[in-house]
Design an enzyme around this catalytic site. Sequence first.
Site, mmCIF file in Angstrom:
data_model
loop_
_atom_site.group_PDB
_atom_site.id
_atom_site.type_symbol
_atom_site.label_atom_id
_atom_site.label_comp_id
_atom_site.label_asym_id
_atom_site.label_seq_id
_atom_site.Cartn_x
_atom_site.Cartn_y
_atom_site.Cartn_z
ATOM 1 N N GLU A 1 -19.791 21.430 -14.996
ATOM 2 C CA GLU A 1 -20.175 20.183 -15.397
ATOM 3 C C GLU A 1 -19.160 19.204 -14.514
ATOM 4 O OE1 GLU A 1 -19.849 20.211 -19.943
ATOM 5 O OE2 GLU A 1 -20.713 22.165 -19.909
ATOM 6 N N HIS B 1 -40.354 22.328 -10.444
ATOM 7 C CA HIS B 1 -40.237 21.621 -11.574
ATOM 8 C C HIS B 1 -39.694 22.224 -12.636
ATOM 9 C CE1 HIS B 1 -43.435 19.427 -9.163
ATOM 10 N NE2 HIS B 1 -43.607 20.725 -9.001
ATOM 11 N N LYS C 1 -18.753 29.107 -28.942
ATOM 12 C CA LYS C 1 -18.953 28.446 -27.596
ATOM 13 C C LYS C 1 -18.534 28.837 -26.801
ATOM 14 C CE LYS C 1 -21.016 25.110 -26.867
ATOM 15 N NZ LYS C 1 -21.505 23.956 -27.177
ATOM 16 N N SER D 1 1.006 -1.159 0.090
ATOM 17 C CA SER D 1 -0.005 -0.035 -0.055
ATOM 18 C C SER D 1 0.799 1.230 -0.078
ATOM 19 C CB SER D 1 -0.872 -0.019 1.288
ATOM 20 O OG SER D 1 -0.328 -0.266 2.433
ATOM 21 N N TYR E 1 -9.378 -7.003 12.216
ATOM 22 C CA TYR E 1 -8.801 -6.302 11.210
ATOM 23 C C TYR E 1 -8.716 -7.467 9.791
ATOM 24 C CZ TYR E 1 -5.396 -4.509 7.692
ATOM 25 O OH TYR E 1 -4.872 -4.114 6.471
ATOM 26 N N ASN F 1 -18.563 27.449 -22.601
ATOM 27 C CA ASN F 1 -19.165 26.324 -21.728
ATOM 28 C C ASN F 1 -18.574 26.475 -20.285
ATOM 29 O OD1 ASN F 1 -19.924 25.299 -24.313
ATOM 30 N ND2 ASN F 1 -17.953 24.180 -24.568
ATOM 31 N N ASN G 1 -2.243 -2.981 13.081
ATOM 32 C CA ASN G 1 -3.572 -2.861 13.052
ATOM 33 C C ASN G 1 -3.872 -1.437 13.646
ATOM 34 O OD1 ASN G 1 -3.486 -4.896 11.217
ATOM 35 N ND2 ASN G 1 -4.479 -6.398 13.049
ATOM 36 N N LYS H 1 -8.070 3.729 2.222
ATOM 37 C CA LYS H 1 -7.387 4.894 1.777
ATOM 38 C C LYS H 1 -7.465 5.676 0.676
ATOM 39 C CE LYS H 1 -4.125 2.671 4.263
ATOM 40 N NZ LYS H 1 -5.101 1.840 5.173
ATOM 41 N N GLN I 1 -7.604 -2.024 3.739
ATOM 42 C CA GLN I 1 -6.601 -1.296 3.240
ATOM 43 C C GLN I 1 -7.329 -0.631 2.057
ATOM 44 O OE1 GLN I 1 -2.526 -2.647 2.793
ATOM 45 N NE2 GLN I 1 -2.889 -2.825 0.667
ATOM 46 N N SER J 1 -14.789 25.649 -27.471
ATOM 47 C CA SER J 1 -14.775 24.620 -28.141
ATOM 48 C C SER J 1 -13.762 24.533 -29.431
ATOM 49 C CB SER J 1 -16.259 24.658 -28.875
ATOM 50 O OG SER J 1 -16.141 23.863 -29.984
#
Length: 459
Positions: free
Chosen positions: A289, A155, A282, A22, A316, A284, A109, A324, A321, A276
Amino acid sequence: MTLWGGRFSEPTDDDLRRLNDSLPYDRRMALQDIAGSIAYARALEAAGVLTADEASQIVAALQNIRGEFETETFVYRPGDEDIHTAVERRLVELVGPAGGKLHTGRSRNDQVATDFRLWVIDAIDRISGHVEQLQVALTGQAEAHLHTVMPGYTHLQPAQPITAGHWLMSYFWMLARDRERLADARRRTAVSPLGAGALAGTPLDIDRAALAQALNFPSCSQNSLDAVADRDFAAELLFALSLLGVHLSRFAEDVILYSNPAFGFITLSDRYSTGSSLMPQKRNADPMELTRGKAGRLIGRLTGLLTTLKGLPSGYNKDLQEDKEAVFDAVDTVTAILPVITAIVTTLQLNPERMRAALSDDMLATDLADYLVRKGLPFRQAHHVVGQAVREAAERGIGLAQLPLETLTALSPLFEADVVDVFDFDVSVSRRKAAGGTAPKAVAAQIEAARDWLERHRT
Ligand code: ARG
């Protein structure tokens, strides 16, 4: 040599090592690991396991190692399985066999649970600070737009006029609850597992409460088996971040919609807009997003960890592991998004004339019903009468305000010449001045409450 090689006659397979290690990600807990080890060395000294000399040597070496991490000169070796083994290996290199005494009564542990909790506490504080900045930015913009009237939606259909300040402040309170959730998760994370050993507790005469204090944990765990086995604190953080992500995603969706030319309510600064490669016109809202998209990723991390935890036997298990990468990724994700959103809010241009142009008489239908209520008609009947007026206007292709008074009085004799006063968007919002309403007055009070909240929740 591995830490646990004694009972094996063959070295570990290379592929297994790569799967098992790890270190590539848990090296981020180096400073927490060292802090935990320094406190533990002192606890061993107090318990009579280490002499004062040995403890001081070990602590000095650990401080050296910390320096190596801080200056990025720490050298990892092939056998370093995780951050704990790397630090211990280096410790023995620096102080000799006495370094090997540090792990007495300790297991990876309780060690990893300690390190990870310390890391999470830090992360919570950092993230809460970022959210605070965003709250400040929202409050500033809201204050500048107390009187800016815009369409409010339910709505996603035009509903009633609201003030832009009110719209912005709605997110302030979502973020306030997110920070409260983070603070709450922090409280449950700040419990020291150190001294739990592998699962059964320590046979050494260790003052666990003092050890906890040394690491700034207000308390220590009550059950060693629980202490090494659960990662509920990590799941709680992931939930708090997921919900934060969901709130940010909804805000992002508003920004994307409102900046669409069909709405034109807001304009993102050039610095935070993208273009774009094909369509020259464009503009954006990519960062928004991405914010919306990353909420999915955060929820995925939460779901992933919960699924990992579900069905684990007590104690454990190596599955733990997996905790993380999930947490690191979620923390990195929100840490990357938040400053950008804050900057976008700070530099956001609101276009009051476009907002006003999007208001329609229809959005005052409730106000028209309220007018009849003020004249004594029960609301249910008023709703019906105004419904008929709306239909009439629609059939004639005119706005509600354009209906001649005779048409209205035919629907209800309660309509009088003063009905024209209803058709004013500013009056409409200013009527909603009870606490929590959209009236400029109420929003000003709301902002004051928000500033008070910020004052009480400084990071
Ligand atoms: N790298 C391990 C983890 O993250 C440390 C604990 C290992 N404990 C063990 N019994 N193998 O969970």
